[in-house]
Design a protein around this motif. Structure first.
Motif, PDB file in Angstrom:
ATOM      1  N   GLU A 212       0.789  -1.312   0.082  1.00 55.33           N
ATOM      2  CA  GLU A 212      -0.074   0.029   0.048  1.00 55.33           C
ATOM      3  C   GLU A 212       0.842   1.301  -0.009  1.00 55.33           C
ATOM      4  O   GLU A 212       0.363   2.466  -0.512  1.00 55.33           O
ATOM      5  CB  GLU A 212      -1.030  -0.038   1.111  1.00 55.33           C
ATOM      6  CG  GLU A 212      -2.034  -1.100   1.228  1.00 55.33           C
ATOM      7  CD  GLU A 212      -2.855  -1.192   2.446  1.00 55.33           C
ATOM      8  OE1 GLU A 212      -2.851   0.087   3.093  1.00 55.33           O
ATOM      9  OE2 GLU A 212      -3.666  -2.108   2.517  1.00 55.33           O
ATOM     10  N   ASN A 215       2.323   6.786   0.985  1.00 57.58           N
ATOM     11  CA  ASN A 215       1.569   7.715   0.713  1.00 57.58           C
ATOM     12  C   ASN A 215      -0.040   7.484   0.940  1.00 57.58           C
ATOM     13  O   ASN A 215      -0.442   6.495   0.471  1.00 57.58           O
ATOM     14  CB  ASN A 215       1.522   8.147  -0.632  1.00 57.58           C
ATOM     15  CG  ASN A 215       3.003   8.924  -0.668  1.00 57.58           C
ATOM     16  OD1 ASN A 215       3.698   9.361   0.157  1.00 57.58           O
ATOM     17  ND2 ASN A 215       3.843   8.551  -2.170  1.00 57.58           N
ATOM     18  N   GLN A 216      -0.759   8.348   1.594  1.00 62.73           N
ATOM     19  CA  GLN A 216      -2.211   7.993   1.559  1.00 62.73           C
ATOM     20  C   GLN A 216      -2.802   8.896   0.351  1.00 62.73           C
ATOM     21  O   GLN A 216      -3.641   9.540   0.592  1.00 62.73           O
ATOM     22  CB  GLN A 216      -2.700   8.778   2.869  1.00 62.73           C
ATOM     23  CG  GLN A 216      -2.094   8.012   4.087  1.00 62.73           C
ATOM     24  CD  GLN A 216      -2.285   6.198   4.171  1.00 62.73           C
ATOM     25  OE1 GLN A 216      -3.481   6.088   4.021  1.00 62.73           O
ATOM     26  NE2 GLN A 216      -1.287   5.670   4.453  1.00 62.73           N
ATOM     27  N   ASP A 217      -2.820   8.404  -0.782  1.00 65.10           N
ATOM     28  CA  ASP A 217      -3.280   8.794  -1.905  1.00 65.10           C
ATOM     29  C   ASP A 217      -4.240   7.967  -2.641  1.00 65.10           C
ATOM     30  O   ASP A 217      -4.525   6.854  -1.806  1.00 65.10           O
ATOM     31  CB  ASP A 217      -2.152   9.413  -2.863  1.00 65.10           C
ATOM     32  CG  ASP A 217      -1.268   8.282  -3.267  1.00 65.10           C
ATOM     33  OD1 ASP A 217      -1.535   7.054  -2.840  1.00 65.10           O
ATOM     34  OD2 ASP A 217      -0.320   8.624  -3.727  1.00 65.10           O
ATOM     35  N   GLU A 218      -4.715   8.159  -3.868  1.00 63.28           N
ATOM     36  CA  GLU A 218      -5.747   7.478  -4.622  1.00 63.28           C
ATOM     37  C   GLU A 218      -5.121   6.006  -4.928  1.00 63.28           C
ATOM     38  O   GLU A 218      -5.879   4.931  -4.721  1.00 63.28           O
ATOM     39  CB  GLU A 218      -6.024   7.782  -5.910  1.00 63.28           C
ATOM     40  CG  GLU A 218      -7.074   9.173  -5.642  1.00 63.28           C
ATOM     41  CD  GLU A 218      -6.345  10.556  -5.356  1.00 63.28           C
ATOM     42  OE1 GLU A 218      -4.868  10.357  -5.500  1.00 63.28           O
ATOM     43  OE2 GLU A 218      -6.639  11.514  -5.171  1.00 63.28           O
ATOM     44  N   LEU A 219      -3.907   5.920  -5.157  1.00 63.45           N
ATOM     45  CA  LEU A 219      -3.038   4.588  -5.333  1.00 63.45           C
ATOM     46  C   LEU A 219      -2.996   3.839  -4.285  1.00 63.45           C
ATOM     47  O   LEU A 219      -3.270   2.545  -4.149  1.00 63.45           O
ATOM     48  CB  LEU A 219      -1.769   4.897  -6.099  1.00 63.45           C
ATOM     49  CG  LEU A 219      -1.823   5.355  -7.337  1.00 63.45           C
ATOM     50  CD1 LEU A 219      -0.275   5.594  -7.856  1.00 63.45           C
ATOM     51  CD2 LEU A 219      -2.341   4.556  -8.489  1.00 63.45           C
ATOM     52  N   LEU A 221      -5.284   3.954  -1.800  1.00 68.83           N
ATOM     53  CA  LEU A 221      -6.834   3.334  -1.599  1.00 68.83           C
ATOM     54  C   LEU A 221      -6.831   2.437  -2.574  1.00 68.83           C
ATOM     55  O   LEU A 221      -7.810   1.538  -2.336  1.00 68.83           O
ATOM     56  CB  LEU A 221      -7.709   4.803  -1.909  1.00 68.83           C
ATOM     57  CG  LEU A 221      -9.205   4.256  -1.735  1.00 68.83           C
ATOM     58  CD1 LEU A 221      -9.544   3.930  -0.443  1.00 68.83           C
ATOM     59  CD2 LEU A 221      -9.777   5.711  -2.212  1.00 68.83           C
ATOM     60  N   LEU A 222      -6.285   2.537  -3.660  1.00 67.31           N
ATOM     61  CA  LEU A 222      -7.042   1.211  -4.745  1.00 67.31           C
ATOM     62  C   LEU A 222      -6.117   0.056  -4.024  1.00 67.31           C
ATOM     63  O   LEU A 222      -6.802  -0.967  -4.383  1.00 67.31           O
ATOM     64  CB  LEU A 222      -6.016   1.625  -5.948  1.00 67.31           C
ATOM     65  CG  LEU A 222      -6.270   0.564  -7.075  1.00 67.31           C
ATOM     66  CD1 LEU A 222      -7.696   0.201  -7.458  1.00 67.31           C
ATOM     67  CD2 LEU A 222      -5.485   1.111  -8.607  1.00 67.31           C
ATOM     68  N   ARG A 224      -5.420  -0.701  -1.021  1.00 58.46           N
ATOM     69  CA  ARG A 224      -6.209  -1.172   0.149  1.00 58.46           C
ATOM     70  C   ARG A 224      -7.412  -2.075  -0.432  1.00 58.46           C
ATOM     71  O   ARG A 224      -7.796  -2.753   0.531  1.00 58.46           O
ATOM     72  CB  ARG A 224      -6.309  -0.031   0.993  1.00 58.46           C
ATOM     73  CG  ARG A 224      -6.851  -0.245   2.614  1.00 58.46           C
ATOM     74  CD  ARG A 224      -7.098   1.043   3.193  1.00 58.46           C
ATOM     75  NE  ARG A 224      -5.691   1.645   3.372  1.00 58.46           N
ATOM     76  CZ  ARG A 224      -5.538   3.028   2.686  1.00 58.46           C
ATOM     77  NH1 ARG A 224      -6.845   3.533   2.146  1.00 58.46           N
ATOM     78  NH2 ARG A 224      -4.504   3.696   2.522  1.00 58.46           N
ATOM     79  N   THR A 225      -8.017  -1.206  -1.345  1.00 64.16           N
ATOM     80  CA  THR A 225      -9.122  -1.677  -1.672  1.00 64.16           C
ATOM     81  C   THR A 225      -9.097  -3.189  -2.320  1.00 64.16           C
ATOM     82  O   THR A 225     -10.039  -4.338  -1.882  1.00 64.16           O
ATOM     83  CB  THR A 225      -9.824  -1.252  -2.655  1.00 64.16           C
ATOM     84  OG1 THR A 225     -10.122   0.502  -2.277  1.00 64.16           O
ATOM     85  CG2 THR A 225     -11.448  -1.698  -3.402  1.00 64.16           C
TER      86      THR A 225
END
Length: 463
Positions: A212, A215-219, A221-222, A224-225
């Protein structure tokens, strides 16, 4: 050619960005050129009108009988001409300039005559007017000023500007495309990494998780999903494996018994009534066990796949429903002592059929797994209905798993009780479909309490 025949996302993004940059440069360049042309034109017009005013004031200020002298204050690049009423040139700085038409007040005109000169065209912007001098015998005067547009460096520069911007746009397009390709490739590299890692995940490696990153960015999040998805798949896969294993185990025992007694009957049962009776009873018993298992599996499957509208809820009085269930169990299990502690005015919003099925499963388990005289208390304190028994209880470490299919606390008692370990799984699935939160608490050797929390509940008076 291969790069553009099947372009990657980075190439497509870079091409789109480059085209947008190129179009933006052209658009803003056009605005700059147009604004520059308008500004220069306004300045040129103002300069022509100012020069025309200087000539007019110089002539009107002449003493009577004086000839028009050289006029001071006229810019060197301005062409002027003063003529009398007969068109005779009185004063000019360029005898090749013809007499021009009168222009509207405070306005200028553009004149273009092709091949006017032997070496070129006549391309002018000018202003002209008639003036009358009271002290002159040659009035009215025709005065005019003009500017040669072909010789005007500012006009030449403005006309050349589109070629400059167009020439600069090509390297801008190429450079921006290259930068965009590299930038998007770097931005998309984590996605390629996620793709490569995801490809390595199979049924044998469902415990693998994607990186993961920090960075707590969109990638992130992807990733993590995807990890959440893999975790659910791993849980479901393990559940299905355990389910298949448990079904095989449950069917293996009765099938082994049936096959064993069939062999015995084949060899000795034809002439031995006792063996025949024992074999037929065993085959019948195991057949019923297999039938119950099949019915339970079908019921669980239907519960999981039924449409939501089947479980429509209504506001119903609770006490009559529970009393009816108690009466049914009293006929089947007269030794069971079932107490009801529910206020007469209690109402709940439930699907009656599902609620009855859940409560029956719970009561059946409470009676089945009690070695002494069953003593069960059904109590309601809004919004929770509790069912407490005095059975053998459930160890703390087993409580989280009692609602799973085929799970048994005591693995050795399944043949004695005849259960397949599907009752509470069916009850949990029905509870989930009908908005009931089903939980359990237990103390070994003292008993178990099941809690049914009605998530949507309305209390009214007597119904």
């Amino acid at each position: 050619m291969k790069l553009f025949s099947n372009p990657s996302i980075s190439v497509r993004i870079a091409t789109t960005l480059s085209i947008l940059i190129f179009c933006s440069v052209l658009f803003f360049s056009s605005i700059i050129i147009l604004a520059t042309k308008i500004h220069i034109s306004n300045q040129k017009n103002q300069e022509l009108l100012t020069t025309l005013a200087i000539i007019e004031q110089s002539i009107l200020a002449l003493p009577a009988g004086k000839r028009v002298p050289d006029i001071n204050g006229i810019p060197y690049h301005m062409l002027y001409r003063v003529s009398d009423k007969y068109g005779t040139v009185i004063k000019t700085n360029d005898p090749m300039i013809p007499q021009l038409d009168i222009t509207p007040p405070d306005k200028t005109k553009r004149l273009f005559v092709k091949d006017f000169f032997t070496d070129g065209n006549l391309n002018l912007i000018y202003a002209a007017k008639y003036i009358t001098a009271d002290n002159s015998t040659v009035s009215p005067y025709h005065i005019q000023v003009a500017s040669d547009m072909d010789a005007d460096t500012s006009n030449q520069f403005v006309n050349f500007m589109p070629f400059i911007f167009l020439f600069c746009s090509v390297p801008i397009l190429i450079v921006s495309w290259g930068i965009a390709v590299r930038t998007t490739a770097r931005l998309l590299s984590p996605i390629r990494k996620i793709t490569e890692q995801a490809r390595s995940i199979g049924s044998e490696h469902l415990d693998f998780r994607l990186d993961e990153g920090k960075n707590q960015d969109e990638l992130a999040l992807l990733a993590r999903t995807f990890n959440d998805l893999f975790a659910r798949l791993e849980h479901d896969f393990e559940t299905q494996k355990r389910f298949a294993s448990d079904v095989s185990h449950e069917l293996k025992t009765p099938l082994s018994v049936i096959m064993g007694y069939a062999d015995v009957l084949q060899k000795w049962g034809k002439h031995n009534p006792d063996v025949l009776k024992e074999g037929l009873e065993a085959i019948q018993r195991e057949s019923h066990a297999m039938n119950r298992l099949t019915e339970s599996l079908l019921k669980l499957y239907r519960t999981q796949n039924d449409s939501p509208y089947i479980y429509e809820k209504k506001l119903l009085p609770l006490l009559p429903i529970v009393t009816r269930i108690k009466t049914d169990f009293a006929l089947i299990n007269p030794d069971a002592d079932i107490h009801i502690d529910i206020p007469d005015t209690s109402t709940v919003e439930i699907n009656e059929d599902s609620f009855v099925e859940i409560l029956r499963i719970i009561l059946k388990n409470a009676i089945t797994y009690t070695v002494r005289k069953p003593c069960i208390t059904i109590a309601y304190r809004a919004p929770v209905l509790s069912v407490k028994d005095n059975g053998t209880g459930i160890p703390k470490e087993d409580l989280p798993f009692i609602f799973e299919r085929f799970y048994r606390v005591d693995k050795s008692r399944n043949r004695n009780t005849g259960g397949a370990g599907l009752g509470l799984a069916i009850a949990a699935e029905l509870a989930l479909k009908t908005g009931i939160e089903l939980t359990a608490d237990s103390i070994p050797e003292q008993g178990t309490t099941m809690f049914l929390k009605f998530i949507e509940i309305k209390k009214t008076g007597n119904i």
